[in-house]
Design an enzyme around this catalytic site. Structure first.
Site, PDB file in Angstrom:
ATOM      1  N   GLY A  21       0.797  -1.232   0.000  1.00  0.00           N
ATOM      2  CA  GLY A  21       0.000   0.000   0.000  1.00  0.00           C
ATOM      3  C   GLY A  21       0.826   1.277   0.000  1.00  0.00           C
ATOM      4  O   GLY A  21       0.325   2.342   0.357  1.00  0.00           O
ATOM      5  N   SER A  22       2.086   1.202  -0.442  1.00  0.00           N
ATOM      6  CA  SER A  22       2.899   2.426  -0.417  1.00  0.00           C
ATOM      7  C   SER A  22       2.393   3.456  -1.440  1.00  0.00           C
ATOM      8  O   SER A  22       2.490   4.664  -1.195  1.00  0.00           O
ATOM      9  CB  SER A  22       4.380   2.109  -0.616  1.00  0.00           C
ATOM     10  OG  SER A  22       4.635   1.719  -1.937  1.00  0.00           O
ATOM     11  N   ASN A  23       1.864   3.002  -2.552  1.00  0.00           N
ATOM     12  CA  ASN A  23       1.298   3.963  -3.518  1.00  0.00           C
ATOM     13  C   ASN A  23       0.025   4.617  -2.970  1.00  0.00           C
ATOM     14  O   ASN A  23      -0.206   5.809  -3.166  1.00  0.00           O
ATOM     15  CB  ASN A  23       1.003   3.269  -4.852  1.00  0.00           C
ATOM     16  CG  ASN A  23       2.244   3.178  -5.720  1.00  0.00           C
ATOM     17  OD1 ASN A  23       2.736   4.187  -6.218  1.00  0.00           O
ATOM     18  ND2 ASN A  23       2.771   1.977  -5.875  1.00  0.00           N
ATOM     19  N   LEU A  45      -4.171  -7.109  -7.225  1.00  0.00           N
ATOM     20  CA  LEU A  45      -3.748  -8.240  -8.055  1.00  0.00           C
ATOM     21  C   LEU A  45      -4.896  -9.040  -8.676  1.00  0.00           C
ATOM     22  O   LEU A  45      -4.661  -9.935  -9.470  1.00  0.00           O
ATOM     23  CB  LEU A  45      -2.850  -9.185  -7.229  1.00  0.00           C
ATOM     24  CG  LEU A  45      -1.490  -8.577  -6.868  1.00  0.00           C
ATOM     25  CD1 LEU A  45      -0.695  -9.525  -5.974  1.00  0.00           C
ATOM     26  CD2 LEU A  45      -0.686  -8.228  -8.112  1.00  0.00           C
ATOM     27  N   ILE A  50     -10.529  -6.706 -12.094  1.00  0.00           N
ATOM     28  CA  ILE A  50     -11.735  -5.945 -11.757  1.00  0.00           C
ATOM     29  C   ILE A  50     -12.906  -6.518 -12.572  1.00  0.00           C
ATOM     30  O   ILE A  50     -12.768  -6.710 -13.793  1.00  0.00           O
ATOM     31  CB  ILE A  50     -11.529  -4.441 -12.113  1.00  0.00           C
ATOM     32  CG1 ILE A  50     -10.423  -3.834 -11.232  1.00  0.00           C
ATOM     33  CG2 ILE A  50     -12.811  -3.641 -11.992  1.00  0.00           C
ATOM     34  CD1 ILE A  50     -10.761  -3.761  -9.760  1.00  0.00           C
ATOM     35  N   HIS A  74       1.456   0.780 -12.909  1.00  0.00           N
ATOM     36  CA  HIS A  74       2.208  -0.432 -13.267  1.00  0.00           C
ATOM     37  C   HIS A  74       3.699  -0.104 -13.321  1.00  0.00           C
ATOM     38  O   HIS A  74       4.084   0.929 -13.863  1.00  0.00           O
ATOM     39  CB  HIS A  74       1.720  -0.947 -14.632  1.00  0.00           C
ATOM     40  CG  HIS A  74       2.345  -2.241 -15.025  1.00  0.00           C
ATOM     41  ND1 HIS A  74       1.903  -3.454 -14.530  1.00  0.00           N
ATOM     42  CD2 HIS A  74       3.401  -2.524 -15.819  1.00  0.00           C
ATOM     43  CE1 HIS A  74       2.665  -4.423 -15.019  1.00  0.00           C
ATOM     44  NE2 HIS A  74       3.579  -3.884 -15.809  1.00  0.00           N
ATOM     45  N   GLU A 115       7.047   6.024  -8.806  1.00  0.00           N
ATOM     46  CA  GLU A 115       5.601   5.735  -8.761  1.00  0.00           C
ATOM     47  C   GLU A 115       4.908   6.653  -7.759  1.00  0.00           C
ATOM     48  O   GLU A 115       3.797   7.131  -7.985  1.00  0.00           O
ATOM     49  CB  GLU A 115       5.353   4.274  -8.355  1.00  0.00           C
ATOM     50  CG  GLU A 115       5.795   3.259  -9.380  1.00  0.00           C
ATOM     51  CD  GLU A 115       5.436   1.843  -8.966  1.00  0.00           C
ATOM     52  OE1 GLU A 115       4.322   1.610  -8.479  1.00  0.00           O
ATOM     53  OE2 GLU A 115       6.289   0.945  -9.132  1.00  0.00           O
TER      54      GLU A 115
HETATM   55  C1  GRF Z   1       3.622  -1.194  -7.461  1.00  0.00           C
HETATM   56  O1  GRF Z   1       4.875  -1.472  -8.014  1.00  0.00           O
HETATM   57  C2  GRF Z   1       2.604  -0.959  -8.552  1.00  0.00           C
HETATM   58  O2  GRF Z   1       3.143  -0.389  -9.706  1.00  0.00           O
HETATM   59  C3  GRF Z   1       2.141  -2.359  -8.853  1.00  0.00           C
HETATM   60  O3  GRF Z   1       2.121  -3.004  -7.597  1.00  0.00           O
HETATM   61  C4  GRF Z   1       3.049  -2.392  -6.721  1.00  0.00           C
HETATM   62  C5  GRF Z   1       2.305  -1.995  -5.479  1.00  0.00           C
HETATM   63  O4  GRF Z   1       3.153  -1.518  -4.469  1.00  0.00           O
HETATM   64  N1  GRF Z   1       0.884  -2.366  -9.548  1.00  0.00           N
HETATM   65  P1  GRF Z   1       2.544  -0.881  -3.148  1.00  0.00           P
HETATM   66  O5  GRF Z   1       1.616  -1.922  -2.550  1.00  0.00           O
HETATM   67  O6  GRF Z   1       1.833   0.373  -3.536  1.00  0.00           O
HETATM   68  O7  GRF Z   1       3.729  -0.627  -2.276  1.00  0.00           O
END
Ligand code: GRF
Length: 189
Positions: A12-14, A87, A90, A106, A176
């Site tokens: 969930g870092s994004n 993952l 949808i 991505h 990202e």
């Molecule tokens: C990221 O590299 C994103 O591009 C991909 O999955 C990863 C998720 O990372 N779809 P996080 O859970 O947001 O750390």
């Protein structure tokens, strides 16, 4: 104010990068909820810390899974859905009802290294094995095919000769965290 709903399966870092951008007034939006298929996802803790409602919807026979997701979205009524490391596929019904309102991040320069099986370290390993000197990350709209919707924005990241999948993945992840909030800001304007 525009409402966002996140889908995430991993750390969930994004997701966190967008929470931070909202808290620092870089984006004017609210996060109505997080949907995850993984009860162990780090995104759950992040959501709880910020009082964001969470729905854990594990993958189950298709119709049941779709219905639960549709119900949550009907409740939360997002203007934009953000897939941030989600993952599962949808459901088509959701893609149909939220046309051009679902985006995904991505960790490659799509259309390269996208599609089924290209996630996490698999992407970076393939980039290194192919000898590419540039990789990066992409935010794109989501359609019925994995990683194939139209591209909104990309950031390039050089591949270093001594990169491992882990080191490359880490450098891309930093980008990202800039790209995703920027695209969201642009889309909700
Ligand atoms: C990221 O590299 C994103 O591009 C991909 O999955 C990863 C998720 O990372 N779809 P996080 O859970 O947001 O750390």
């Amino acid at each position: 104010m525009k409402k966002l709903v996140f889908f995430a399966s991993g750390s969930g870092s994004n997701f966190q990068s967008v929470i931070n951008a909202i808290e620092n007034n870089k984006i004017t939006a609210s996060i109505s909820g997080l949907i995850t298929d993984n009860p162990g996802s780090g995104a759950i803790e992040r959501a709880k810390k910020h009082n964001i409602p969470v729905a854990v919807i594990p993958f189950s026979p298709k119709s049941h899974f779709s219905i639960q997701i549709e119900q949550k979205l009907a409740e939360w009524k997002p203007d934009l859905i953000v897939l941030a490391g989600y993952l599962k596929k949808i459901p088509d019904s959701v893609i149909e009802s939220f046309k051009n309102r679902i985006i995904n991040i991505h960790p490659s320069l799509l259309p390269k290294y996208g599609g089924k099986g290209f996630y996490g370290q698999h992407v970076h390993r393939a980039v290194i094995e192919a000898g590419d000197t540039v990789s990066g990350c992409t935010v794109h709209f989501v359609n019925g095919e994995y990683d194939r919707g139209s591209i909104i924005k990309q950031i390039e990241v050089p591949v270093k000769p001594d990169d491992t999948p882990e080191s490359l993945g880490k450098r891309i992840l930093i980008e990202e965290h800039k790209l995703l909030p920027n695209v969201i800001k642009q889309l909700i304007k």
